[in-house]
Design a protein around this motif. Structure first.
Motif, PDB file in Angstrom:
ATOM      1  N   ALA A 189     -10.851  16.875  13.318  1.00 61.22           N
ATOM      2  CA  ALA A 189     -11.090  17.566  14.586  1.00 61.22           C
ATOM      3  C   ALA A 189     -12.138  16.739  15.386  1.00 61.22           C
ATOM      4  CB  ALA A 189     -11.350  18.866  14.568  1.00 61.22           C
ATOM      5  N   GLY A 190     -11.990  16.485  16.587  1.00 59.19           N
ATOM      6  CA  GLY A 190     -12.810  16.031  17.423  1.00 59.19           C
ATOM      7  C   GLY A 190     -13.859  16.850  18.104  1.00 59.19           C
ATOM      8  N   PRO A 191     -15.018  16.385  18.636  1.00 56.67           N
ATOM      9  CA  PRO A 191     -16.133  17.255  18.990  1.00 56.67           C
ATOM     10  C   PRO A 191     -15.769  17.832  20.288  1.00 56.67           C
ATOM     11  CG  PRO A 191     -16.387  15.061  19.673  1.00 56.67           C
ATOM     12  CD  PRO A 191     -15.160  14.780  19.014  1.00 56.67           C
TER      13      PRO A 191
ATOM     14  N   GLN B 143     -18.453   5.959  24.058  1.00 56.01           N
ATOM     15  CA  GLN B 143     -19.546   4.788  24.452  1.00 56.01           C
ATOM     16  C   GLN B 143     -20.932   5.296  24.380  1.00 56.01           C
ATOM     17  OE1 GLN B 143     -18.419   2.400  27.979  1.00 56.01           O
ATOM     18  NE2 GLN B 143     -16.426   3.826  28.113  1.00 56.01           N
ATOM     19  N   ILE B 144     -20.947   6.471  24.675  1.00 53.83           N
ATOM     20  CA  ILE B 144     -22.654   7.090  24.677  1.00 53.83           C
ATOM     21  C   ILE B 144     -23.110   7.124  23.144  1.00 53.83           C
ATOM     22  CG2 ILE B 144     -23.935   8.966  25.050  1.00 53.83           C
ATOM     23  CD1 ILE B 144     -22.444   9.473  27.508  1.00 53.83           C
ATOM     24  N   MET B 145     -22.180   7.564  22.365  1.00 53.93           N
ATOM     25  CA  MET B 145     -22.478   7.775  20.808  1.00 53.93           C
ATOM     26  C   MET B 145     -22.676   6.163  20.320  1.00 53.93           C
ATOM     27  SD  MET B 145     -22.631  10.735  19.960  1.00 53.93           S
ATOM     28  CE  MET B 145     -22.594  10.729  18.168  1.00 53.93           C
ATOM     29  N   GLY B 146     -21.745   5.273  20.615  1.00 56.69           N
ATOM     30  CA  GLY B 146     -21.885   3.914  20.196  1.00 56.69           C
ATOM     31  C   GLY B 146     -23.261   3.333  20.631  1.00 56.69           C
TER      32      GLY B 146
ATOM     33  N   GLN C 295     -25.154   6.615   8.356  1.00 54.50           N
ATOM     34  CA  GLN C 295     -25.142   7.913   8.639  1.00 54.50           C
ATOM     35  C   GLN C 295     -24.408   8.183   9.965  1.00 54.50           C
ATOM     36  OE1 GLN C 295     -28.990   9.118   8.031  1.00 54.50           O
ATOM     37  NE2 GLN C 295     -28.945   9.179   5.556  1.00 54.50           N
ATOM     38  N   LEU C 296     -25.024   7.551  10.980  1.00 52.75           N
ATOM     39  CA  LEU C 296     -24.249   7.801  12.285  1.00 52.75           C
ATOM     40  C   LEU C 296     -22.961   7.478  12.234  1.00 52.75           C
ATOM     41  CD1 LEU C 296     -27.286   6.615  14.350  1.00 52.75           C
ATOM     42  CD2 LEU C 296     -26.443   8.952  14.163  1.00 52.75           C
ATOM     43  N   LEU C 297     -22.688   6.461  11.729  1.00 55.24           N
ATOM     44  CA  LEU C 297     -21.197   5.913  11.927  1.00 55.24           C
ATOM     45  C   LEU C 297     -20.338   6.984  11.039  1.00 55.24           C
ATOM     46  CD1 LEU C 297     -21.383   1.970  11.032  1.00 55.24           C
ATOM     47  CD2 LEU C 297     -20.349   3.317  13.258  1.00 55.24           C
ATOM     48  N   GLN C 298     -20.848   7.649   9.952  1.00 54.79           N
ATOM     49  CA  GLN C 298     -20.082   8.644   9.178  1.00 54.79           C
ATOM     50  C   GLN C 298     -19.889   9.709  10.125  1.00 54.79           C
ATOM     51  OE1 GLN C 298     -22.255   9.158   5.602  1.00 54.79           O
ATOM     52  NE2 GLN C 298     -21.773   7.366   4.690  1.00 54.79           N
ATOM     53  N   GLN C 299     -20.757   9.984  10.936  1.00 49.85           N
ATOM     54  CA  GLN C 299     -20.579  11.380  11.735  1.00 49.85           C
ATOM     55  C   GLN C 299     -19.549  10.980  12.716  1.00 49.85           C
ATOM     56  OE1 GLN C 299     -24.214  12.253  13.396  1.00 49.85           O
ATOM     57  NE2 GLN C 299     -25.319  12.574  11.335  1.00 49.85           N
ATOM     58  N   MET C 300     -19.689   9.785  13.501  1.00 54.18           N
ATOM     59  CA  MET C 300     -18.848   9.229  14.353  1.00 54.18           C
ATOM     60  C   MET C 300     -17.424   9.342  13.780  1.00 54.18           C
ATOM     61  SD  MET C 300     -21.087   6.555  16.360  1.00 54.18           S
ATOM     62  CE  MET C 300     -19.672   6.278  17.557  1.00 54.18           C
TER      63      MET C 300
ATOM     64  N   LEU D 152     -24.118  23.677  17.808  1.00 57.00           N
ATOM     65  CA  LEU D 152     -24.422  22.838  16.760  1.00 57.00           C
ATOM     66  C   LEU D 152     -23.920  23.065  15.389  1.00 57.00           C
ATOM     67  CD1 LEU D 152     -27.252  20.616  18.271  1.00 57.00           C
ATOM     68  CD2 LEU D 152     -24.806  20.005  18.458  1.00 57.00           C
ATOM     69  N   VAL D 153     -24.521  24.527  14.908  1.00 60.19           N
ATOM     70  CA  VAL D 153     -24.509  25.175  13.566  1.00 60.19           C
ATOM     71  C   VAL D 153     -22.731  25.192  13.335  1.00 60.19           C
ATOM     72  CG1 VAL D 153     -24.844  27.111  12.120  1.00 60.19           C
ATOM     73  CG2 VAL D 153     -26.570  25.638  13.665  1.00 60.19           C
ATOM     74  N   LEU D 154     -22.312  25.945  14.668  1.00 61.38           N
ATOM     75  CA  LEU D 154     -20.625  26.125  14.526  1.00 61.38           C
ATOM     76  C   LEU D 154     -19.967  25.106  14.316  1.00 61.38           C
ATOM     77  CD1 LEU D 154     -20.282  29.153  16.880  1.00 61.38           C
ATOM     78  CD2 LEU D 154     -20.472  29.346  14.472  1.00 61.38           C
ATOM     79  N   GLY D 155     -20.234  23.873  15.027  1.00 62.17           N
ATOM     80  CA  GLY D 155     -19.501  22.686  14.876  1.00 62.17           C
ATOM     81  C   GLY D 155     -19.636  22.060  13.377  1.00 62.17           C
ATOM     82  N   ALA D 156     -20.923  22.163  12.962  1.00 64.40           N
ATOM     83  CA  ALA D 156     -21.088  21.608  11.714  1.00 64.40           C
ATOM     84  C   ALA D 156     -20.319  22.132  10.533  1.00 64.40           C
ATOM     85  CB  ALA D 156     -22.398  21.526  11.214  1.00 64.40           C
ATOM     86  N   ALA D 157     -20.130  23.531  10.771  1.00 67.34           N
ATOM     87  CA  ALA D 157     -19.618  24.460   9.777  1.00 67.34           C
ATOM     88  C   ALA D 157     -17.894  24.294   9.871  1.00 67.34           C
ATOM     89  CB  ALA D 157     -19.828  25.848   9.735  1.00 67.34           C
ATOM     90  N   ALA D 158     -17.583  24.071  11.224  1.00 72.47           N
ATOM     91  CA  ALA D 158     -16.236  23.928  11.335  1.00 72.47           C
ATOM     92  C   ALA D 158     -15.549  22.692  10.519  1.00 72.47           C
ATOM     93  CB  ALA D 158     -15.804  24.026  12.824  1.00 72.47           C
ATOM     94  N   ALA D 159     -16.335  21.573  10.580  1.00 67.36           N
ATOM     95  CA  ALA D 159     -15.859  20.565   9.819  1.00 67.36           C
ATOM     96  C   ALA D 159     -15.534  20.559   8.540  1.00 67.36           C
ATOM     97  CB  ALA D 159     -17.017  19.611  10.116  1.00 67.36           C
ATOM     98  N   TYR D 160     -16.042  21.742   7.616  1.00 69.13           N
ATOM     99  CA  TYR D 160     -15.906  21.957   6.309  1.00 69.13           C
ATOM    100  C   TYR D 160     -14.507  22.843   6.267  1.00 69.13           C
ATOM    101  CZ  TYR D 160     -20.037  19.890   5.276  1.00 69.13           C
ATOM    102  OH  TYR D 160     -21.132  18.851   5.325  1.00 69.13           O
ATOM    103  N   LEU D 161     -13.919  23.439   7.297  1.00 73.60           N
ATOM    104  CA  LEU D 161     -12.855  24.360   7.309  1.00 73.60           C
ATOM    105  C   LEU D 161     -11.621  23.373   6.877  1.00 73.60           C
ATOM    106  CD1 LEU D 161     -13.548  26.582   9.933  1.00 73.60           C
ATOM    107  CD2 LEU D 161     -13.927  26.978   7.839  1.00 73.60           C
TER     108      LEU D 161
END
Length: 597
Positions: free
Chosen positions: A480-482, A106-109, A156-161, A465-474
């Motif tokens: 995987a959720g946030p 809800q917050i992200m939306g 762009q925001l929707l793609q992240q979500m 945040l950097v680790l989260g962005a890098a983990a998305a490519y594993l």
């Protein structure tokens, strides 16, 4: 002839030497008691002075300490597995037909809607297209249309979500966000794609049926985006809002005019939330910078007298900066800049006051050895999952959830060293349960310490945040959720009693119990064998590791816990860390609630 003076028949007794005199030995000075923190009374000073010839040490021996360390490591791994959902001690709750939207999505939306609306409002109106000599429109000159810029941001925001919320119900809710921030056609495309994925079968199997609620809501949304809100029935409206909350309301006002009161209210709440987030971001940055500068100045030149006055001055001085940033965002730059200028001047005054202050470390590390406080902390970790099991058993038998009361029994673990033989006043100093330089001074020290530690926390969040962005490519992590917390699910419910419980848990229980056990018992034990940095990092890692946000969020939580540990070293008392912990949690919960209101 004079007789020589006669010698005494017996040598002087011990009492003669002790009393001094011409022939006695000088009286030995009384041993000086080691310094203790200010704020401890005369009787406490006398009681804390170690007896002559006796080495004060924590109860417990090396064998008990070694066994406790093994048990602590095993328990920490178990609690981590339980918090991560790998192990469950309680039966899962009954599945709902449609899972309710939690607070995070809800917050992200709302942030997505607010960002695209603000970007559209800040851009100048689009210029009319020029015509060529033959009467046709000239080719585009490469400058994007303002509405297209907002659409790009929205996509762009929707793609992240999309990667953060891959569940079926959440994908349908993101389609509703796309209908507002991009275009109704994008919402319909996403709905059709979701239905296709829901009906997709495994290789060699018959196609599966999509959930009934998904088919119904998809049909309702298609009618709504193609023909407007008048094309659906009142029952369809109620079902959409009941299942999806704010997202359903957002979809219902999609075709309404901008002057419609309901549309203005729903979209305006998103804009206000975005303004709040931006204001808090820059305000916290300003406060953190001011605290860091003051901390450096005090550490280099201070003498220990005016630090709290400086901290209070800087804390108050940042408030006009918050207001100035908000006015700038709302377009009142003249007044906002003046407030920011005044805030910076007040911060500089705080720095000048701090030149006469300083950092005087009040914590006294214990002698090496003993295991009572480590045993106390291990008992806390063992009892922590047991409380959840006990609460579930009672709820199943009586229909009443007593977990919010049972969790306070965890504080009883702090008194275990007393049962092992620790003296009361030594225990108070070890746990940090004393008023230090005075209760109100320690409260102010907590406020200043939190502000001064914001740069440490910000750096830790950046690492997360950097680790989260890098983990998305594993491999295997695309869906995987946030990093999240169960508290988001409770916030999304909107129940008043639930909100009260959240505040009591986050702003009262956590500061009191967690600071007592982590910065009290565990940190005190570690400081007997380790230095300040090592003990602070080790205790902070355990603190972060057992929290339910996941492994990616460990650096951010470690940064926060590190600030609390350094405050314990600085003040001795845990009043300051408790205040800082309560400030952080209460502020975060308040921001989230405003975003969901």
């Amino acid at each position: 002839m004079d007789q020589p003076p006669s010698r005494p028949e017996f040598p002087p007794g011990p009492e003669e030497y002790a009393s001094g005199g011409a022939r006695g030995r000088p009286e030995r000075p009384a041993p000086i008691a080691p310094p203790v923190e200010s704020g401890i009374g005369a009787e406490e000073r006398a009681a804390l002075a170690p007896p002559p010839g006796r080495d004060p040490r924590t109860p417990g021996g090396p064998v008990a300490g070694g066994l406790t360390w093994i048990l602590l490591i095993v328990t920490t791994l178990f609690v981590f597995a339980m918090q991560s959902g790998l192990v469950s001690l309680t039966p899962p709750p009954p599945e709902e037909e449609v899972p309710s939207p939690d607070g995070l999505i809800q917050i992200m939306g709302r942030y997505n809607v607010g960002a695209t609306r603000m970007l559209s409002g800040m851009q100048p109106p689009a210029a009319p297209a020029a015509e060529s000599e033959d009467g046709e429109d000239a080719e585009d000159d490469g400058v994007a249309d303002p509405e297209d810029q907002a659409v790009v941001i929205g996509l762009q925001l929707l793609q992240q979500m999309d990667t953060m919320f891959p569940a079926t119900a959440n994908r349908l809710r993101l389609a509703m966000v796309a209908g507002e921030t991009v275009a109704p056609e994008e919402a319909i495309r996403r709905i059709d794609e979701l239905l296709e994925d829901a009906r997709e079968s495994a290789e060699g199997e018959e196609p599966v049926e999509a959930p009934a609620w998904l088919v119904e809501d998809s049909a309702t949304l298609r009618l709504l985006y193609l023909d407007g809100a008048d094309a659906i029935s009142d029952q369809q409206r109620e079902d959409l809002v009941e299942r999806h909350g704010w997202f359903g309301e957002l979809a219902l006002v999609n075709s309404a005019d901008d002057d419609d009161p309901l549309r203005k209210e729903i979209l305006g709440s998103s804009t206000r939330f975005l303004v709040l987030i931006i204001t808090v971001f820059f305000g916290v940055g300003l406060a953190g910078l001011a605290g860091l500068v003051t901390l450096i100045v005090v550490s280099a030149f201070g003498s220990g007298r005016s630090l709290l006055t400086a901290g209070a001055t800087i804390a108050v001085a940042t408030l006009p900066g918050f207001a100035g940033l908000a006015l700038n965002i709302m377009g009142l730059g003249f007044f906002g800049n003046w407030l920011i200028f005044m805030s910076l001047c007040a911060v500089m005054v705080g720095v000048l006051i701090a030149v006469n202050g300083g950092l005087k470390k009040r914590y006294k590390a214990p002698e090496a050895g003993g295991s009572a406080y480590l045993e106390s902390f291990t008992m806390f970790l063992i009892w922590f999952p047991a409380v959840s099991v006990l609460g579930a058993i009672i709820a199943g038998a009586m229909g009443v959830d007593l977990t919010p009361i049972l969790i306070w029994t965890l504080l009883l673990c702090a008194f275990f060293p007393l049962a092992r033989g620790a003296r009361w006043l030594e225990w108070k100093r070890a746990m940090g349960w004393h008023r230090g330089a005075g209760f109100f001074k320690e409260v102010l020290a907590g406020v200043f310490g939190y502000i001064a530690g914001l740069p440490i926390f910000a750096l830790a969040v950046l690492i997360t945040l950097v680790l989260g962005a890098a983990a998305a490519y594993l491999p295997g992590q695309e869906s995987a959720g946030p990093p999240t917390h169960p508290i988001f699910e409770q916030l999304g419910g909107g129940d008043l009693w639930g909100v009260v419980q959240i505040y009591l848990l986050a702003a009262v229980w956590a500061p009191v119990v967690e600071e007592t056990m982590f910065r009290g018992a565990l940190y005190h034990h570690l400081r007997g064998a380790l230095g300040v940095v090592s003990a602070a990092l080790f205790s902070s890692f355990i603190f972060a590791f057992i929290h339910p946000q996941g492994i990616i969020a460990v650096p951010a939580l470690m940064g926060l816990a590190l600030v609390f540990a350094l405050m314990r070293e600085w003040r001795g008392s845990i009043i300051g860390p408790m205040v800082a912990h309560a400030m952080h949690n209460a502020t975060l919960i308040t921001i989230l609630l405003i975003g969901l209101s």
